[in-house]
Design a protein around this motif. Structure first.
Motif, PDB file in Angstrom:
ATOM      1  N   UNK A 244       0.832  -1.206   0.000  1.00 43.68           N
ATOM      2  CA  UNK A 244       0.000   0.000   0.000  1.00 43.68           C
ATOM      3  C   UNK A 244       0.866   1.256   0.000  1.00 43.68           C
ATOM      4  N   UNK A 245       1.929   1.217   0.771  1.00 49.12           N
ATOM      5  CA  UNK A 245       2.867   2.345   0.783  1.00 49.12           C
ATOM      6  C   UNK A 245       3.402   2.567  -0.627  1.00 49.12           C
ATOM      7  N   UNK A 246       3.715   1.477  -1.278  1.00 51.07           N
ATOM      8  CA  UNK A 246       4.229   1.551  -2.645  1.00 51.07           C
ATOM      9  C   UNK A 246       3.238   2.263  -3.566  1.00 51.07           C
ATOM     10  N   UNK A 247       1.967   1.849  -3.521  1.00 52.85           N
ATOM     11  CA  UNK A 247       0.969   2.433  -4.424  1.00 52.85           C
ATOM     12  C   UNK A 247       0.816   3.933  -4.173  1.00 52.85           C
ATOM     13  N   UNK A 248       0.905   4.334  -2.917  1.00 52.38           N
ATOM     14  CA  UNK A 248       0.710   5.750  -2.588  1.00 52.38           C
ATOM     15  C   UNK A 248       1.830   6.634  -3.126  1.00 52.38           C
ATOM     16  N   UNK A 249       2.939   6.034  -3.504  1.00 54.61           N
ATOM     17  CA  UNK A 249       4.031   6.824  -4.071  1.00 54.61           C
ATOM     18  C   UNK A 249       3.783   7.179  -5.531  1.00 54.61           C
ATOM     19  N   UNK A 250       2.956   6.388  -6.208  1.00 51.00           N
ATOM     20  CA  UNK A 250       2.810   6.581  -7.647  1.00 51.00           C
ATOM     21  C   UNK A 250       2.097   7.884  -7.972  1.00 51.00           C
ATOM     22  N   UNK A 251       1.110   8.292  -7.145  1.00 51.26           N
ATOM     23  CA  UNK A 251       0.500   9.601  -7.410  1.00 51.26           C
ATOM     24  C   UNK A 251       0.804  10.596  -6.297  1.00 51.26           C
ATOM     25  N   UNK A 252       1.952  10.420  -5.684  1.00 55.04           N
ATOM     26  CA  UNK A 252       2.471  11.409  -4.733  1.00 55.04           C
ATOM     27  C   UNK A 252       1.590  11.626  -3.518  1.00 55.04           C
ATOM     28  N   UNK A 253       0.886  10.569  -3.077  1.00 51.83           N
ATOM     29  CA  UNK A 253       0.224  10.670  -1.775  1.00 51.83           C
ATOM     30  C   UNK A 253       1.290  10.554  -0.695  1.00 51.83           C
ATOM     31  N   UNK A 254       2.422   9.939  -1.068  1.00 53.39           N
ATOM     32  CA  UNK A 254       3.597   9.894  -0.200  1.00 53.39           C
ATOM     33  C   UNK A 254       4.811  10.343  -1.009  1.00 53.39           C
ATOM     34  N   UNK A 255       5.809  10.864  -0.338  1.00 51.93           N
ATOM     35  CA  UNK A 255       7.054  11.289  -0.995  1.00 51.93           C
ATOM     36  C   UNK A 255       8.172  10.327  -0.607  1.00 51.93           C
ATOM     37  N   UNK A 256       9.082  10.074  -1.544  1.00 48.39           N
ATOM     38  CA  UNK A 256      10.181   9.148  -1.231  1.00 48.39           C
ATOM     39  C   UNK A 256      11.080   9.670  -0.104  1.00 48.39           C
ATOM     40  N   UNK A 257      11.485   8.772   0.788  1.00 47.82           N
ATOM     41  CA  UNK A 257      12.537   9.098   1.748  1.00 47.82           C
ATOM     42  C   UNK A 257      13.866   9.102   0.996  1.00 47.82           C
ATOM     43  N   UNK A 258      14.019   8.110   0.135  1.00 50.71           N
ATOM     44  CA  UNK A 258      15.171   8.058  -0.776  1.00 50.71           C
ATOM     45  C   UNK A 258      14.674   7.521  -2.116  1.00 50.71           C
ATOM     46  N   UNK A 259      15.438   7.749  -3.171  1.00 53.53           N
ATOM     47  CA  UNK A 259      15.076   7.214  -4.479  1.00 53.53           C
ATOM     48  C   UNK A 259      14.129   8.148  -5.225  1.00 53.53           C
ATOM     49  N   UNK A 260      13.735   7.734  -6.437  1.00 54.75           N
ATOM     50  CA  UNK A 260      12.866   8.600  -7.230  1.00 54.75           C
ATOM     51  C   UNK A 260      11.695   7.827  -7.827  1.00 54.75           C
ATOM     52  N   UNK A 261      10.600   8.554  -8.017  1.00 49.33           N
ATOM     53  CA  UNK A 261       9.435   8.031  -8.721  1.00 49.33           C
ATOM     54  C   UNK A 261       9.116   9.022  -9.831  1.00 49.33           C
TER      55      UNK A 261
END
Lengths: 283, 285
Positions: free
Chosen positions: B55-72
């Motif tokens: 779920x955390x992963x999915x939330x990164x795809x539309x920027x509901x969460x921001x990466x601690x490290x790395x890029x999307x």
């Protein structure tokens, strides 16, 4: 010892000309120690039906009997009934609210008037039964995983020593392992302590595996009441009301249609299907 | 058709917990170096047990969460850059587990119109988009109904129509069927498959029902914040022992085929459907 519903109906807005029934003329009896499952699509009346069983909802027509006594008669203790018949609603973890797990589970028994010590003893026993690790008793319920929260919520009911445990979709949203863990614990409760379990579920695989008796609801009525084996034999009827059978049941029927398996083969689990298929191949 | 839509590199996400004095008390790493490319128009299912990080992963795809490290990177836009947020949310919408949490209006068509209204689209265009979206999810008959009267599966389809009215390139779904009965489950899955096929909308679906992913393009399995398996359903489902090690349970037909093979029954590997198993067994007679 039993819970019995006698011709119960629940009508929304009884004043309307055209009556809309949530439950219509249902009669049934559930005895202590049974493991019963209720299946039916959303809106078929399952939730209304289970709320009659511990007096949360009064039927518009008909009677609810607990050990032969009408629970809505004057003088009957509904509080006592709710101790004997516990309901865990869908997403029971939404109902956790105390600061620690132990306090949360103690809430029910304390509410029944038990002393602190008594409540704590019962709460500890219930948490142990639900396999909640003792090290976490002082943690906040919000720190737990989904499956653990669900187990704590059920422990909250068990701490009141019920004779009947009604569970509305206790495994919704859990992963397969969490699902198995909860269902195994419930099965153990049923056979080791004789607590009757009434399980509302959408998972035909789970129902086939755990229940001894299935009630099928449609349009507010109970249209089938039988063993899982008999119920899933009628898988085509189940489909017309938006339900289904376990996947292996379909495999066995498809194999029977091709003449691979005998026509009356009736399997509900992978183990049974494997046995039947090997029997044919080794002939 | 094979254009890259989502590019994820070494994505790490840490949840940090602070006490009342803003002192860091605990860090937990939900994503631990995820790298993945998703091509436009594909249907990707992400599997994993509770707490695997999906779920955390999915939330990164539309920027509901921001990466601690790395890029999307979604369609050329870095999700970490705030000025991209508007476009990202328009192009990649999310459907959650509980349909009741995402319905806001008292009338179905108003609910579907909410997104495009927010974008400031002219009314005639909104009316056309709402009509199109409701028609695509098979809910046009309920245009003027109250969402409260609908079943869970219908509510989820209204949620999907709301996303469609934004003309998205990608639909993200976080266990969209977990609260539905078998009929509702089928309705929702059929709808997203049709949108994927007919409208070429990319779909990323998080689920732990393996039964639901036998007809997707690609299955990604996550465990402990990492991608541990990645392949077609057929490839993934032939690795039963590995799946079990990651706490996944395969559909009964896959399990039965596996059990029969173990007993020496010569049926092919990678059986996914009832028909395939029946056919393979009948060939043995």
């Amino acid at each position: 010892m039993s819970i019995a519903l006698e011709h119960v109906s629940y009508i929304y807005d009884p004043d309307q000309k055209v009556k809309k029934y949530a439950v219509r003329d249902v009669s049934l009896e559930i005895k202590k120690g049974e493991f019963v499952s209720i299946i039916g699509h959303t809106g078929s009346g399952k939730s209304t039906l289970i709320q009659f069983m511990n007096g949360l909802l009064k039927p518009t027509e008909g009677r609810v009997l607990f050990e032969g006594q009408d629970v809505f008669e004057k003088g009957f203790s509904l509080k006592g009934l709710r101790q004997k018949v516990g309901i865990s609603f869908q997403y029971p973890d939404n109902q956790l609210f105390e600061s620690t797990i132990l306090k949360d589970v103690m809430f029910g028994p304390k509410n029944l008037g038990q002393s602190r010590e008594e409540a704590e003893t019962n709460a500890r026993a219930a948490l142990k039964v639900m396999a909640v690790p003792e090290a976490s008793y002082d943690k906040s319920p919000f720190e737990l995983s989904g499956g653990q929260k669900r187990r704590v919520a059920i422990a909250g009911i068990l701490a009141m020593n019920p004779d009947y445990l009604i569970l509305d979709e206790p495994t919704a949203g859990l992963d397969p392992e969490g699902r198995d863990e909860i269902l195994e614990l419930i099965r153990t409760l049923n056979w080791s302590q004789g607590i009757a379990v009434i399980l509302v579920s959408h998972s035909m695989e789970d129902v086939a595996e755990y229940a001894k008796r299935i009630l099928v609801m449609n349009d507010g009525q109970i249209i089938m009441d039988d063993t899982p084996r008999e119920i899933f034999k009628a898988y085509r009827d189940l489909e017309t009301i938006g339900l289904s059978a376990p996947q292996v049941t379909y495999i066995a029927h498809a194999l029977a249609e091709k003449g691979f398996l005998p026509y009356d083969t009736n399997v509900m689990t992978v183990e049974e299907a494997k046995k039947e298929i090997l029997k044919v191949l080794k002939k | 058709m094979n254009k890259l839509l989502i590019r994820i590199r070494d994505l790490v996400h840490e949840y940090r917990e602070y006490d009342e004095n803003d002192v860091l008390v605990r860090t937990s790493r939900a994503l631990d170096g995820v790298t993945l490319d998703v091509t436009e128009g594909s249907f990707v299912a992400v599997l994993g047990h509770n707490g695997s990080g999906k779920s955390t992963f999915a939330k990164h795809i539309n920027a509901l969460l921001m990466p601690t490290e790395g890029t999307v990177i979604f369609s050329g836009r870095d999700t970490a850059e705030i000025e991209n947020l508007w476009e990202l949310r328009k192009e990649a919408g999310m459907i959650f587990q509980n349909p009741d949490n995402q319905i806001i209006s008292n009338v179905v068509e108003e609910d579907v119109a909410f997104g495009p209204e927010n974008l400031g689209i002219p009314s005639e265009e909104i009316i056309a988009r709402v009509a199109f979206a409701l028609e695509r999810v098979g809910m046009e008959a309920y245009r003027l109904s109250s969402p409260n009267k609908l079943s869970g599966g219908q509510k989820q389809r209204i949620g999907i129509a709301g996303l469609l009215a934004m003309k998205p390139r990608c639909i993200l779904m976080d266990e969209p069927t977990a609260m539905l009965d078998p009929v509702g489950r089928r309705e929702v899955l059929r709808t997203v498959h049709e949108l994927n096929r007919d409208e070429h909308i990319t779909v990323v679906m998080i689920t732990h029902y393996l039964e639901e992913v036998t007809d997707v393009d690609r299955v990604v399995v996550m465990d402990q914040g990492k991608i541990v398996m990645d392949g077609t359903p057929r490839e993934i489902f032939s690795r039963i022992d590995e799946l079990s090690a990651h706490h996944m349970r395969v559909p009964q037909v896959v399990e039965l085929a596996y059990e029969l093979r173990k007993e020496g029954v010569p049926i092919p590997e990678g059986i996914l459907t009832v028909d395939e198993l029946v056919e393979a067994l009948c060939r043995l007679r």
